[in-house]
Design a protein around this motif. Sequence first.
Motif, short mmCIF file in Angstrom:
data_model
loop_
_atom_site.label_atom_id
_atom_site.label_comp_id
_atom_site.label_asym_id
_atom_site.label_seq_id
_atom_site.Cartn_x
_atom_site.Cartn_y
_atom_site.Cartn_z
N SER A 185 -51.75 -22.39 -9.09
CA SER A 185 -50.66 -22.64 -10.04
C SER A 185 -49.30 -22.59 -9.35
N ASN A 225 -49.34 -23.99 -21.14
CA ASN A 225 -49.83 -24.33 -19.79
C ASN A 225 -49.62 -25.83 -19.54
N ASP A 276 -54.59 -20.92 -15.07
CA ASP A 276 -53.46 -21.40 -14.25
C ASP A 276 -52.35 -21.94 -15.17
N ARG A 277 -51.12 -21.50 -14.88
CA ARG A 277 -50.01 -21.85 -15.78
C ARG A 277 -49.58 -23.31 -15.62
N ARG A 278 -49.45 -23.74 -14.39
CA ARG A 278 -48.95 -25.11 -14.20
C ARG A 278 -49.50 -25.72 -12.92
N TYR A 279 -49.98 -26.97 -13.05
CA TYR A 279 -50.34 -27.76 -11.86
C TYR A 279 -49.26 -28.82 -11.69
#
Length: 335
Positions: free
Chosen positions: A130, A210, A275-278
């Motif tokens: 992330s 997310n 996971d918060r951000r890709y």
Amino acid sequence: MRHFLVTGGAGFIGSNFIHYLLKKYSEIEIINLDKLTYAGNLDNLKDIENEARYRFVKGDICDTKIVEPLVKACDVVVNFAAESHVDRSIGRPDDFIQTDVFGTFVLLEASRKYGIEKFIQISTDEVYGSTLGESFKESDPLMPSSPYSASKAGADRLAYSYFVTYNLPVIVTRCSNNFGPYQYPEKLIPLFVTNAIENKKLPIYGDGKNVRDWIFVEDHCSAIDTVMQKGENGEVYNIGAGNEKNNLEITDYILKKLGKSGDLMLFVDDRLGHDRRYSLNWDKTKKLGWKPFMSFEEAMDKTIDWYLENRWWWEKLKSGDYLEFYKKHYKLDDQ
Ligand code: NAD
Ligand code: TYD
């Protein structure tokens, strides 16, 4: 004539890729090797089952005896075969390690033994983990955080090691979240579209904030094709589309397009290790002359229309084992 071995070609992206290749190239032959797990579905390839340039083989990429003669007969291997759903990897990681890591090893070994022109390893943006800051470049460290992404990271680097150690012509691609026709309805977009069509709840994990970078599956296919033609051996290529959206934005788009009420939204427990951000930087792939073709809205509308028009495809999938996994996972009894 070029001979392709596409593994996992009965799944979502693999089947779209086979369609893409057959439409674009006449001088090719494709063998599709797929184990037909719960996610593999020959309905995805119904329209081409009698196509002379295409052949299906049911089998496991972990099985050397099946893999070796197929690799021997091919020039190019494109490895899509994998266990691919993060939630399932949290509940039971075993098959992820077996297929995603060991299966890739079997394919690489056979490719080394018989010699091939190109080995494309379909990896994922999830291997970076992330980020709340900069978008990931290919040279950034890998910090996978689910058993799924960790097993994909293992395969990704194993493939690279075969380039360095044995000079196998390997290229690795890392793409962001795909959506489009033939996606198994356990992933966010097909799950929410089909649930909304049936007036069922849309289970949103945590606060719904997310972020994923969404790409239409045909754009992913054209990027793989570009990388296969113009990419350099031993290199990694990120593939993204610049459509970073959080899950509430995706939900809102689907509900609006289908004319459904916000009452269908249901906030449920967050995914473990979510996971918060890709976020990807794909300048390197752009430099090969590729760019995504479809806008996010155009692709979403096309996708939602496809699920509306193809209930025969998904209705039968949402029963039996699927329903059992679904009810247990979301702790829902009424759907
Ligand atoms: P999917 O789950 O829809 O399809 C996977 C296919 O692999 C299925 O047909 C399944 O039967 C087959 N398979 C599984 N184990 C096998 C084995 N041991 N031997 C032979 N076949 C086997 O997955 P997908 O979404 O189409 O993803 C395809 C690939 O792309 C995966 O490697 C995934 O990690 C990668 N990827 C997916 C996304 C995405 O958003 N879906 C994004 C980036 C990368
Ligand atoms: P998913 O489609 O499983 O892809 P990935 O986790 O591999 O990116 O999930 C996309 C996003 O949607 C992710 O943030 C988790 C979230 N999500 C939900 O909120 N509810 C759901 O029922 C599912 C399947 C996913």
